[in-house]
Design a protein around this motif. Sequence first.
Motif, PDB file in Angstrom:
ATOM      1  N   SER A 182       0.827  -1.203   0.000  1.00 52.55           N
ATOM      2  CA  SER A 182       0.000   0.000   0.000  1.00 52.55           C
ATOM      3  C   SER A 182       0.864   1.256   0.000  1.00 52.55           C
TER       4      SER A 182
ATOM      5  N   PHE B  13      -6.496   0.658  -2.474  1.00 52.78           N
ATOM      6  CA  PHE B  13      -5.301   0.129  -1.816  1.00 52.78           C
ATOM      7  C   PHE B  13      -4.302   1.209  -1.441  1.00 52.78           C
TER       8      PHE B  13
ATOM      9  N   LEU C 196      -6.804   2.746   3.086  1.00 50.81           N
ATOM     10  CA  LEU C 196      -6.629   1.574   3.935  1.00 50.81           C
ATOM     11  C   LEU C 196      -6.624   1.954   5.414  1.00 50.81           C
TER      12      LEU C 196
END
Length: 213
Positions: A156, A175, A180
Amino acid sequence: MTDSVPSANGGLSEASEVAALRTELANADGTRLARYTTRARTAARLLAALVVSTGVVALLVGLAAWRHTPAGIVAVTLLCLPAIVAPLYVASRAGSVALAAGHPREMAVQIQDLARGLRDSVELRQLARLMSRRRSGQPVQRGKLRGALSLARVASTVIGQAQPDPKRHPLLLPFTPERLRHTWAAVIISLWAWLIAGLVFLVSIPELAISFF
């Protein structure tokens, strides 16, 4: 030729691992990432379903148990709502992941386009080492879950550094580190809310039983 001389910290090995990672990304068909995202989506949706179910049941039982007490109704509502709202947010994020998992070929094309702009970084080299260990069957960390989480975190970060374009890389946006982080925060809130809703349910059951007598 200084480029071919291994450095004291293994620079040549790291460079070769990064090159191997770039080659793998260039040749990727999206199926591997699709498998990972499908598993993440399934886990997120399962968690959301369990927490929402607990929250709804706790809310109904709590309202029935404290129906004659206004303060009790307010308290039950405030304590149980997070167990309903937070998992729904997680489920919506899982929907974005599901969209990516459902289009592995398109996702692979976007990964390949994004990989062209990858610059050498500590995180990229770390990702290359983790991927190299997985390919060779070496353990990444103790426990598969910790290894998967570590790999996801580093991947990420690398995606965030490459700055995916919303128009050119829409399937990769879920992502990015910021999204996230929000998803993980919602997962943590959901887990705490699940515990609180469970306690509300347990406390309300005796009160509900007493109210019928």
